[in-house]
Design an enzyme around this catalytic site. Structure first.
Site, PDB file in Angstrom:
ATOM      1  CB  SER A   1       8.805 -31.630  12.529  1.00  0.00           C
ATOM      2  OG  SER A   1       8.796 -30.343  13.097  1.00  0.00           O
TER       3      SER A   1
ATOM      4  CE1 TYR B   1       3.961 -30.732  10.813  1.00  0.00           C
ATOM      5  CE2 TYR B   1       5.339 -29.696  12.471  1.00  0.00           C
ATOM      6  CZ  TYR B   1       5.174 -30.219  11.202  1.00  0.00           C
ATOM      7  OH  TYR B   1       6.236 -30.234  10.330  1.00  0.00           O
TER       8      TYR B   1
END
Length: 352
Positions: free
Chosen positions: A142, A167
């Site tokens: 990501s 995350y």
């Protein structure tokens, strides 16, 4: 090719599995269909791909009614027994791991979900690839890994040591875990740092869905950082094309890699990290303007501060993807947003 795609009921996984099957690959889809967001949307994606939702039960492999070379199994990445069975039976040519607990903001509320899915689940994938000599693993990282970094465009050849959400930390962990398995066990791994993917069948927790949903219901939208956000919004079809390039081209060792000046994006092992984005950041207000242009009216806005865990801007340097695969996203924000709104209106039976 025979390809395992995890996260097939998810946004990107759904599009990728269908694209691979359409070109003739044998695709096994894998997803636990969790309730992080509307399960009905996940099941609708699977139904669109030709699966009978009545047949979807845990650990049962089913075949698409419309695409015989596309199969699906409902199972969790934590279920190593089912993963082992699939790997041994199908001897995958490539695994694309897109299954993950997504969302920056949710990681502030339920951190354990990120460890269970993004760490333990990914370890199970790596172990299966290791013990079955899988020739190619492509996995989702990501843009969130860049964290506090403000040196733009974001470059994979620079260190990412300051994530600002669990995350993001879990995604950086995936990259380091992948390198370990590439180095120790010879598993070719390619990590893809996605940059704000959007398009038809998109996630309800993402900005575009939230904005369009509110606008068409006559509600106001929350605009964080007072609208001064910049995102490298990337249309899902462009993302899928980039993933398929990596499916067809496993990572190889970098013969010029220097342990005294280590390049984070490559290695002496078969390991590679790419940014995959539009390489053209857009102001959030311009993104909102694209919605207003399509629906033909202004949207009421609540301007709010930057949220914890969010970064004010993202901008992908995709020069490696361009150099290696001639990758070039070509969907404009206006076109991509319009396609999403058309899908939304058809899917939910509303008018813009």
């Amino acid at each position: 090719m025979r390809v395992l795609v995890t996260g097939t009921a998810g946004f990107i996984g759904f599009h990728l599995a269908n694209a691979l099957a359409k070109r003739g690959d044998e695709v096994i889809g894998y997803d636990n269909i969790n309730d992080y967001y509307d399960v009905g949307l996940k099941l609708a994606r699977l139904k669109f791909a030709g699966f009978s939702t009545d047949e979807i039960t845990t650990n049962r492999l089913i075949t698409s009614k419309t695409t015989p070379n596309l199969k699906f199994i409902k199972a969790d990445l934590a279920d190593k027994t089912t993963l082992d069975m699939l790997f041994k039976e199908y001897k995958f040519d490539c695994v694309v791991n897109l299954a993950a607990q997504a969302g920056v903001r949710y990681s502030l509320i339920n951190p354990q979900a990120y460890i269970d899915s993004n760490i333990t689940g990914f370890l199970n994938i790596l172990e299966c690839c290791r013990h079955n000599a899988t020739p190619n693993l492509v996995y989702a990282s990501s843009s969130s890994v860049y964290g506090l970094n403000e040196n733009m465009p974001f470059n994979t050849h620079e260190a990412v040591n300051h994530p600002i959400s669990l995350y993001a930390a879990s995604k950086k962990s995936n990259e380091m875990m992948a390198h370990t398995y590439s180095h120790l066990f010879g598993v070719p791994t390619t990590g893809l740092r996605f940059f704000t993917v959007y398009g038809p069948w998109g996630r309800p927790d993402m900005a575009l869905f939230l904005f369009v949903d509110a606008a068409l219901k006559g509600k106001s939208i929350d605009v964080f950082n007072h609208g001064k956000m910049r995102r490298d919004f990337t249309y899902v079809d462009d993302i899928v094309k980039g993933i398929i390039k990596c499916v067809d081209n496993p990572a190889t060792p970098n013969p010029a890699w220097d342990a005294k000046a280590p390049d984070p994006a490559t290695s002496s092992a078969a390991f590679k990290i790419y940014n995959i984005g539009n390489n053209s950041p857009v102001e959030l207000m311009e993104y909102i303007n694209a919605i207003e242009l399509k629906i033909g009216r202004e949207i009421s806005k609540n301007f709010l501060p930057l949220q914890a865990g969010d970064v004010p801007a993202t901008f992908a340097d995709v020069s490696d993807l361009v150099a290696d695969f001639e990758y070039k996203p070509n969907t404009s924000v206006n076109d991509g947003v319009a396609k999403f709104i058309e899908w939304y209106c058809e899917f939910y039976g509303v008018k813009a």
